[in-house]
Design a protein around this motif. Sequence first.
Motif, PDB file in Angstrom:
ATOM      1  N   GLN A 191      33.973  54.763 -82.568  1.00 38.94           N
ATOM      2  CA  GLN A 191      32.889  55.604 -83.079  1.00 38.94           C
ATOM      3  C   GLN A 191      31.565  54.853 -83.116  1.00 38.94           C
ATOM      4  OE1 GLN A 191      34.068  56.986 -86.930  1.00 38.94           O
ATOM      5  NE2 GLN A 191      35.684  58.303 -86.125  1.00 38.94           N
ATOM      6  N   LEU A 192      31.625  53.577 -83.485  1.00 45.11           N
ATOM      7  CA  LEU A 192      30.413  52.767 -83.590  1.00 45.11           C
ATOM      8  C   LEU A 192      29.932  52.287 -82.231  1.00 45.11           C
ATOM      9  CD1 LEU A 192      31.317  50.610 -86.698  1.00 45.11           C
ATOM     10  CD2 LEU A 192      29.695  52.514 -86.598  1.00 45.11           C
ATOM     11  N   GLY A 193      30.818  52.363 -81.231  1.00 47.29           N
ATOM     12  CA  GLY A 193      30.446  51.930 -79.894  1.00 47.29           C
ATOM     13  C   GLY A 193      30.523  50.432 -79.702  1.00 47.29           C
ATOM     14  N   VAL A 194      31.402  49.784 -80.466  1.00 47.96           N
ATOM     15  CA  VAL A 194      31.574  48.337 -80.301  1.00 47.96           C
ATOM     16  C   VAL A 194      32.767  48.068 -79.388  1.00 47.96           C
ATOM     17  CG1 VAL A 194      30.548  47.804 -82.532  1.00 47.96           C
ATOM     18  CG2 VAL A 194      32.991  48.077 -82.388  1.00 47.96           C
ATOM     19  N   GLN A 195      32.777  46.911 -78.764  1.00 47.67           N
ATOM     20  CA  GLN A 195      33.862  46.504 -77.869  1.00 47.67           C
ATOM     21  C   GLN A 195      35.153  46.416 -78.661  1.00 47.67           C
ATOM     22  OE1 GLN A 195      33.708  45.881 -74.563  1.00 47.67           O
ATOM     23  NE2 GLN A 195      35.896  45.517 -74.549  1.00 47.67           N
ATOM     24  N   THR A 196      36.254  46.885 -78.087  1.00 46.60           N
ATOM     25  CA  THR A 196      37.543  46.790 -78.757  1.00 46.60           C
ATOM     26  C   THR A 196      38.487  45.907 -77.966  1.00 46.60           C
ATOM     27  OG1 THR A 196      38.424  48.762 -77.667  1.00 46.60           O
ATOM     28  CG2 THR A 196      37.339  49.093 -79.792  1.00 46.60           C
ATOM     29  N   SER A 197      39.363  45.222 -78.673  1.00 49.88           N
ATOM     30  CA  SER A 197      40.400  44.426 -78.020  1.00 49.88           C
ATOM     31  C   SER A 197      41.579  44.297 -78.967  1.00 49.88           C
ATOM     32  CB  SER A 197      39.876  43.040 -77.628  1.00 49.88           C
ATOM     33  OG  SER A 197      39.559  42.301 -78.761  1.00 49.88           O
ATOM     34  N   ARG A 198      42.713  44.007 -78.405  1.00 49.47           N
ATOM     35  CA  ARG A 198      43.928  43.850 -79.187  1.00 49.47           C
ATOM     36  C   ARG A 198      44.436  42.435 -78.984  1.00 49.47           C
ATOM     37  NH1 ARG A 198      48.113  48.529 -79.140  1.00 49.47           N
ATOM     38  NH2 ARG A 198      46.346  49.314 -80.263  1.00 49.47           N
ATOM     39  N   LEU A 199      44.663  41.734 -80.084  1.00 46.84           N
ATOM     40  CA  LEU A 199      45.172  40.370 -79.989  1.00 46.84           C
ATOM     41  C   LEU A 199      46.667  40.394 -79.719  1.00 46.84           C
ATOM     42  CD1 LEU A 199      43.256  38.722 -82.950  1.00 46.84           C
ATOM     43  CD2 LEU A 199      42.735  38.594 -80.524  1.00 46.84           C
ATOM     44  N   PRO A 200      47.160  39.424 -78.966  1.00 48.53           N
ATOM     45  CA  PRO A 200      48.602  39.401 -78.655  1.00 48.53           C
ATOM     46  C   PRO A 200      49.436  39.152 -79.886  1.00 48.53           C
ATOM     47  CG  PRO A 200      47.487  37.480 -77.710  1.00 48.53           C
ATOM     48  CD  PRO A 200      46.464  38.338 -78.373  1.00 48.53           C
TER      49      PRO A 200
ATOM     50  N   MET B  88      19.686  37.067 -88.559  1.00 53.25           N
ATOM     51  CA  MET B  88      20.615  38.141 -88.274  1.00 53.25           C
ATOM     52  C   MET B  88      21.936  37.832 -88.959  1.00 53.25           C
ATOM     53  SD  MET B  88      21.963  39.558 -84.597  1.00 53.25           S
ATOM     54  CE  MET B  88      20.380  40.215 -84.170  1.00 53.25           C
ATOM     55  N   GLU B  89      22.483  38.832 -89.598  1.00 53.88           N
ATOM     56  CA  GLU B  89      23.764  38.662 -90.280  1.00 53.88           C
ATOM     57  C   GLU B  89      24.911  39.187 -89.424  1.00 53.88           C
ATOM     58  OE1 GLU B  89      23.417  38.881 -94.975  1.00 53.88           O
ATOM     59  OE2 GLU B  89      22.870  40.752 -94.004  1.00 53.88           O
ATOM     60  N   VAL B  90      26.061  38.652 -89.686  1.00 45.65           N
ATOM     61  CA  VAL B  90      27.290  39.113 -89.066  1.00 45.65           C
ATOM     62  C   VAL B  90      27.996  40.006 -90.083  1.00 45.65           C
ATOM     63  CG1 VAL B  90      29.536  38.417 -88.161  1.00 45.65           C
ATOM     64  CG2 VAL B  90      27.516  37.027 -87.674  1.00 45.65           C
ATOM     65  N   TYR B  91      28.359  41.196 -89.657  1.00 45.45           N
ATOM     66  CA  TYR B  91      29.070  42.136 -90.522  1.00 45.45           C
ATOM     67  C   TYR B  91      30.530  42.184 -90.100  1.00 45.45           C
ATOM     68  CZ  TYR B  91      24.805  44.000 -92.547  1.00 45.45           C
ATOM     69  OH  TYR B  91      23.635  44.137 -93.236  1.00 45.45           O
ATOM     70  N   ILE B  92      31.421  41.940 -91.050  1.00 41.60           N
ATOM     71  CA  ILE B  92      32.852  42.077 -90.834  1.00 41.60           C
ATOM     72  C   ILE B  92      33.242  43.344 -91.582  1.00 41.60           C
ATOM     73  CG2 ILE B  92      35.129  41.005 -91.046  1.00 41.60           C
ATOM     74  CD1 ILE B  92      33.158  39.326 -89.404  1.00 41.60           C
ATOM     75  N   VAL B  93      33.711  44.350 -90.844  1.00 41.50           N
ATOM     76  CA  VAL B  93      33.970  45.661 -91.427  1.00 41.50           C
ATOM     77  C   VAL B  93      35.474  45.897 -91.521  1.00 41.50           C
ATOM     78  CG1 VAL B  93      33.527  48.123 -91.223  1.00 41.50           C
ATOM     79  CG2 VAL B  93      31.823  46.490 -90.389  1.00 41.50           C
ATOM     80  N   PHE B  94      35.940  46.171 -92.730  1.00 40.05           N
ATOM     81  CA  PHE B  94      37.355  46.419 -93.003  1.00 40.05           C
ATOM     82  C   PHE B  94      37.543  47.882 -93.365  1.00 40.05           C
ATOM     83  CE2 PHE B  94      36.660  41.971 -93.797  1.00 40.05           C
ATOM     84  CZ  PHE B  94      37.813  41.344 -93.349  1.00 40.05           C
ATOM     85  N   ASN B  95      38.708  48.456 -93.044  1.00 41.27           N
ATOM     86  CA  ASN B  95      38.949  49.837 -93.423  1.00 41.27           C
ATOM     87  C   ASN B  95      39.322  49.965 -94.895  1.00 41.27           C
ATOM     88  OD1 ASN B  95      41.476  48.748 -93.092  1.00 41.27           O
ATOM     89  ND2 ASN B  95      42.218  50.265 -91.655  1.00 41.27           N
TER      90      ASN B  95
ATOM     91  N   SER C 170      24.581  51.620 -90.332  1.00 40.68           N
ATOM     92  CA  SER C 170      24.159  51.504 -88.940  1.00 40.68           C
ATOM     93  C   SER C 170      24.544  50.126 -88.411  1.00 40.68           C
ATOM     94  CB  SER C 170      22.644  51.683 -88.855  1.00 40.68           C
ATOM     95  OG  SER C 170      22.152  51.294 -87.605  1.00 40.68           O
ATOM     96  N   ILE C 171      24.722  50.033 -87.092  1.00 39.29           N
ATOM     97  CA  ILE C 171      24.999  48.722 -86.504  1.00 39.29           C
ATOM     98  C   ILE C 171      23.795  48.189 -85.737  1.00 39.29           C
ATOM     99  CG2 ILE C 171      27.481  49.132 -86.369  1.00 39.29           C
ATOM    100  CD1 ILE C 171      27.096  49.504 -83.320  1.00 39.29           C
ATOM    101  N   ASP C 172      22.675  48.894 -85.812  1.00 40.63           N
ATOM    102  CA  ASP C 172      21.464  48.445 -85.123  1.00 40.63           C
ATOM    103  C   ASP C 172      21.057  47.053 -85.592  1.00 40.63           C
ATOM    104  OD1 ASP C 172      21.326  50.793 -83.714  1.00 40.63           O
ATOM    105  OD2 ASP C 172      19.882  51.724 -85.072  1.00 40.63           O
ATOM    106  N   LYS C 173      20.806  46.165 -84.634  1.00 36.76           N
ATOM    107  CA  LYS C 173      20.351  44.802 -84.885  1.00 36.76           C
ATOM    108  C   LYS C 173      21.321  44.012 -85.758  1.00 36.76           C
ATOM    109  CE  LYS C 173      15.595  46.099 -84.254  1.00 36.76           C
ATOM    110  NZ  LYS C 173      14.258  46.141 -84.769  1.00 36.76           N
TER     111      LYS C 173
END
Length: 57
Positions: free
Chosen positions: A48-57, A1-8, A31-34
């Motif tokens: 939109q992708l349904g991934v967890q969001t967080s904001r770093l301090p 399984m690969e890790v995808y880092i997505v940038f705008n 797609s983000i499936d698997k």
Amino acid sequence: MEVYIVFNKEPPEEWMRLPGVRAIKAEELVSIDKKIVLVVGDRELAKQLGVQTSRLP
């Protein structure tokens, strides 16, 4: 399984060379499936992708 880092925008060159990591522009993600996905700098895309969001301090 690969890790995808997505940038705008174009991913930084150093991210492109990491083994096991695919650094891509948001428009290239079909797609983000698997996949493990980390969205960088685009909270709306993450929602939109349904991934967890967080904001770093």
